[in-house]
Scaffold this active site. Structure first.
Site, PDB file in Angstrom:
ATOM      1  N   SER A 712     -20.397  10.295  43.888  1.00 55.66           N
ATOM      2  CA  SER A 712     -21.826  10.119  43.610  1.00 55.66           C
ATOM      3  C   SER A 712     -22.613   9.573  44.800  1.00 55.66           C
ATOM      4  O   SER A 712     -23.841   9.486  44.736  1.00 55.66           O
ATOM      5  CB  SER A 712     -22.025   9.207  42.395  1.00 55.66           C
ATOM      6  OG  SER A 712     -21.510   7.921  42.647  1.00 55.66           O
ATOM      7  N   LYS A 755     -26.720   2.026  36.962  1.00 53.70           N
ATOM      8  CA  LYS A 755     -27.229   2.191  38.325  1.00 53.70           C
ATOM      9  C   LYS A 755     -28.734   1.917  38.394  1.00 53.70           C
ATOM     10  O   LYS A 755     -29.224   1.236  39.313  1.00 53.70           O
ATOM     11  CB  LYS A 755     -26.924   3.610  38.826  1.00 53.70           C
ATOM     12  CG  LYS A 755     -25.439   3.868  39.062  1.00 53.70           C
ATOM     13  CD  LYS A 755     -25.175   5.301  39.468  1.00 53.70           C
ATOM     14  CE  LYS A 755     -23.691   5.556  39.716  1.00 53.70           C
ATOM     15  NZ  LYS A 755     -23.401   6.948  40.085  1.00 53.70           N
TER      16      LYS A 755
END
Length: 806
Positions: A712, A755
């Protein structure tokens, strides 16, 4: 019969291969034959009036009939009689005439023939042979006295006989010899050597018999002693009965039988049978016997299992919902899914439909530490009014911890599941399987296999505990598992679970949790009253932002505990003090220096530094990915404890940026390309691709000691490399996450909620996320995060660079 009536040797004779023992000359013995080849050989010998050779198979070659499977010596003789048996076998009466040696074999149809020559032994009797015969006869006398089964008529025959060959053959036929030992004696042609070998075997057998007799004598004396003790104890028992002082063991046995009778209707057949068997066994044992205490422990453990005891309260989703709201703030989605799960169970109960498929189904709460996974299970237990059993699986490696230890081992005990039922005193508790993602397999077994059996509705109604040695019904239990990382749970185990994600808390949610739950609970624990402490909103927000690093609230609780301990000390030290005020100015008196777990974004844009969003086991985090360029040959160096997937992602990012430079989509100032002195003198005009061919790039992800992996960070690393090669700064208030492909597409990632919460805490203004995540996961993001954060969906790396580069 004499050998003179037959052909001279060597001769071709039918061969019979026997599985048992060697036969000797002058012996008349019955032989039972079932093998087709042997039957054919015997039939041919009778029909053609031939001699026959009988030999023996080698050890572990029974039933096999190739030359390698049998010995090359045997007895030559005649078949006196043949009788057919009902099962297809035959019985022959064989008379041995002389020893023979096989020189070759011939397969003739369905029978075997052998080329045989006579095996002669030198008949000459010397003085040494005569002396050995005396020694042999003396030892035979000793053996006959020690061994009552030794045939006495044989002793008499040996005494009356003077032929050493005949004597050795007679003795060899009755000694306990292995096939190989018998073979060595049989084939030996030197009579002196044979005599020595036979004497050695006889002496060995004498010694063995002496040892056996000595052992038997010791055992018999011990048995006599035990009988004597038993007789005396029985007398004591009778005296105690006369005096009215009944044996304590008898009372215990009666009590066990009484309890077993009560439990019988609720126990399975195998459970009742095993328990009754052990009670009967202990009644026959002496109380001081080592086995008695082990059996007593076993019986008491079994009788403590709450067979037939169930929590009778019906499932009510109203109670479940009320209890969840009472004990937990936020977690709307998790609460909703729990209520839906029990709504199905309540409907099945109301309509009296058997809940066969739902039995054993596991609710698995997945999320970082401290977010309330175990406390959700506690709330379920409270709402259903069922006892709670917590089984910590973290680091569990021994499968017997769950399945129980066999009673043959010292210190054996039931498995944790059965122990949990005993402690709960109900057969349908709420069982919490804590940290199910951390169980591991070793040489002691794989606990995952046991968990598959426990959680499978087709198997868990007959879960077998090794200690109990019978099956237990776990189908009425409600299983609740907790895990930090779903990826560490084996796929077959995941298939049996209903996953409920419990995500990180936002600062606002932590504030309400602290105000409504943690502070009142900690005040009560420390014996403080609400009026004795003053803790304002701004102070509380400061504690949340600067003194905790976590997705949940566990450390926050510890912080309040630390503060309140100091408050208690102040109140005790100064009796006149009625109230302690804690504010932003004096907070350092109660706590150490602040801990900044998520760095606030930089004040100005910088070249080669990009904010990346990462998921960790303790929630989200903001990682600053850095890069520098050095004069070199276009190499890429990677540091920062990257895993293999992340390293591959970095290489992809490097390649994608090179393609963008070659296509002119990233503008490069050619004046920044380093040239040699000669190239400058010649007026060389470099191609823009020289920018990445003449610079080495060093990419680093702090903190260097923390392992990192996953794809990611792809777009973050590509942005950092593009910034350092183009000398364009990256916006300081932009953070991003997304996997990058070689074609420049941005793929979706996981852990988006954690996140974006981390980005919110770090005061990031704009977050770049993959398009699919934007369309699929945005509803899960808390409103306060979406309010303060501009979330932009990106499809390609060009979209990312457009938003990120100054």
């Amino acid at each position: 019969m004499q050998l003179d009536n037959y052909d001279k040797f060597p001769a071709v004779l039918p061969l019979i291969v026997e599985d048992d023992i060697f036969l000797y000359p002058f012996m008349i013995a019955p032989i039972f034959i079932g093998d087709e080849a042997n039957i054919n050989s015997a039939t041919r010998a009778i029909e053609q009036n031939q001699l026959v050779m009988v030999t023996v198979t080698k050890p572990s070659h029974e039933g096999l009939r190739t030359p390698e499977d049998f010995y090359d010596v045997g007895v030559i003789g005649t078949i006196m009689r043949k009788v057919a048996l009902p099962d297809g076998k035959i019985k022959i009466l064989f008379q041995g005439l002389t020893k023979g040696k096989i020189t070759n074999t011939v397969v003739d149809g369905k029978s075997i023939s052998a080329i045989v020559e006579e095996l002669h032994t030198d008949p000459f009797v010397t003085e040494a042979i005569t002396a050995l015969l005396e020694v042999l006869k003396e030892n035979i006398q000793k053996l006959a006295k020690l061994n009552t089964k030794f045939p006495m008529d044989l002793v008499k025959t040996i005494d009356e006989n003077s032929d050493p060959i005949r004597i050795v053959d007679l003795i060899s036929s009755v000694l306990k010899l292995t096939k190989n030992e018998a073979y060595k004696l049989f084939k030996e042609t030197n009579i002196e050597t044979r005599l020595l070998q036979v004497i050695e075997h006889i002496k060995l057998e004498i010694e063995n018999i002496k040892i056996q007799k000595e052992i038997n004598q010791k055992v018999n004396s011990k048995i006599e002693k035990n009988h004597k003790e038993y007789f005396l104890k029985e007398q004591i028992k009778a005296l105690q009965k006369e005096l009215g002082t009944e044996n304590v063991k008898d009372k215990d046995v009666k009590n066990y039988k009484k309890k077993l009778k009560v439990l019988k209707p609720f126990m399975g057949k195998d459970a009742y049978k095993e328990t009754k068997k052990q009670i009967d066994k202990i009644s026959r044992l002496h109380p001081d016997s080592p086995d008695a205490s082990l059996l007593q422990t076993y019986i008491e453990q079994v009788l403590e299992i709450p067979f037939g005891q169930y929590a009778d309260d019906k499932i009510s989703i109203e109670n479940v919902e009320t209890q969840l709201n009472k004990d937990h703030y936020s977690l709307k989605e998790a609460k909703q899914r729990i209520v839906e799960f029990f709504a199905v169970k309540e409907l099945l109960e109301l309509r009296k439909i058997e809940d066969s498929k739902a039995k054993g189904t596991v609710l698995c709460f997945v999320g970082p530490p401290g977010v309330g996974k175990t406390s959700l299970a506690n709330s379920i237990s409270e709402a259903l009014k069922r006892p709670l059993v917590r089984i910590a699986l973290g680091g569990l490696e021994d499968v017997n911890e769950l399945r129980g230890h066999r009673r043959t081992y010292v210190g054996a005990m039931p498995g944790r599941l059965v122990t949990g039922l005993i402690n709960a005193k109900k057969m349908n508790p709420v069982i919490v399987l804590d940290e199910i993602d951390k169980i591991g397999s070793t040489h002691k077994g794989d606990p995952t296999a046991v968990m598959l059996e426990v959680l499978d509705p087709e198997q868990n109604h007959e879960f077998r505990d090794l200690y109990l040695n019978f099956s237990i019904d776990l189908s009425q239990c409600i299983f609740v598992a907790t895990a930090n990382d779903i990826r560490n749970i084996p796929a077959p185990l995941r298939d049996r679970m209903e996953f409920i994600t419990v995500s990180s808390y936002t600062p606002s949610e932590k504030f309400h949790i602290a105000q409504d739950y943690l502070i009142p609970q900690e005040l009560a624990k420390h014996g403080l009253k609400k009026s004795e402490i003053s803790l304002g909103k701004s102070t509380l927000e400061l504690i949340i932002s600067n003194y905790t690093r976590e997705a949940g609230v566990r450390n926050l609780r510890r912080v309040f505990s630390k503060i309140f301990r100091k408050v208690v000390r102040k109140l005790l030290a100064d009796k006149s003090l009625k109230k302690v005020t804690i504010n932003t100015k004096n907070i350092k008196e109660f706590l150490d220096q602040p801990i900044f777990d998520i760095d606030v974004c930089d004040k100005l844009p910088q070249i080669g530094i990009t904010n990346g969003l990462a998921w960790t086991s303790v929630g989200g985090d903001v990682l600053k990915i850095e890069a520098i360029k050095l004069k070199g040959k276009g190499m890429l160096s990677l540091t920062g404890s990257m895993g293999e997937v992340m390293k591959e992602s970095a290489k992809i990012s490097h390649s994608v940026v090179k393609v963008l430079i070659d296509n002119g989509k990233i503008k490069i100032d050619s004046s920044k390309i380093p040239l040699s002195y000669k190239e400058k003198e010649d007026g060389f005009k470099p191609d823009i691709s020289e920018i990445y061919q003449r610079y080495d790039i060093h990419l680093h992800i702090p903190e260097g000691a923390t392992p990192k992996d996953g794809p990611s960070a792809g777009i973050t690393m590509a942005t950092t490399i593009a910034s350092i090669l183009s000398d364009k700064a990256v916006k300081n208030d932009v953070a991003m996450t997304g996997e990058l492909t070689l074609s420049g597409k941005v793929l979706p990632i996981g852990g988006l909620k954690e996140k974006l919460i981390a980005a919110h805490k770090a005061k990031i203004k704009k977050a770049l996320i993959p398009r699919k995540n934007y369309e699929r996961d945005l509803e899960e993001i808390p409103d306060e995060v979406k309010k303060d954060l501009v979330i932009v969906a990106v499809d390609t790396i060009e979209d990312v660079l457009k938003e990120a580069l100054v």
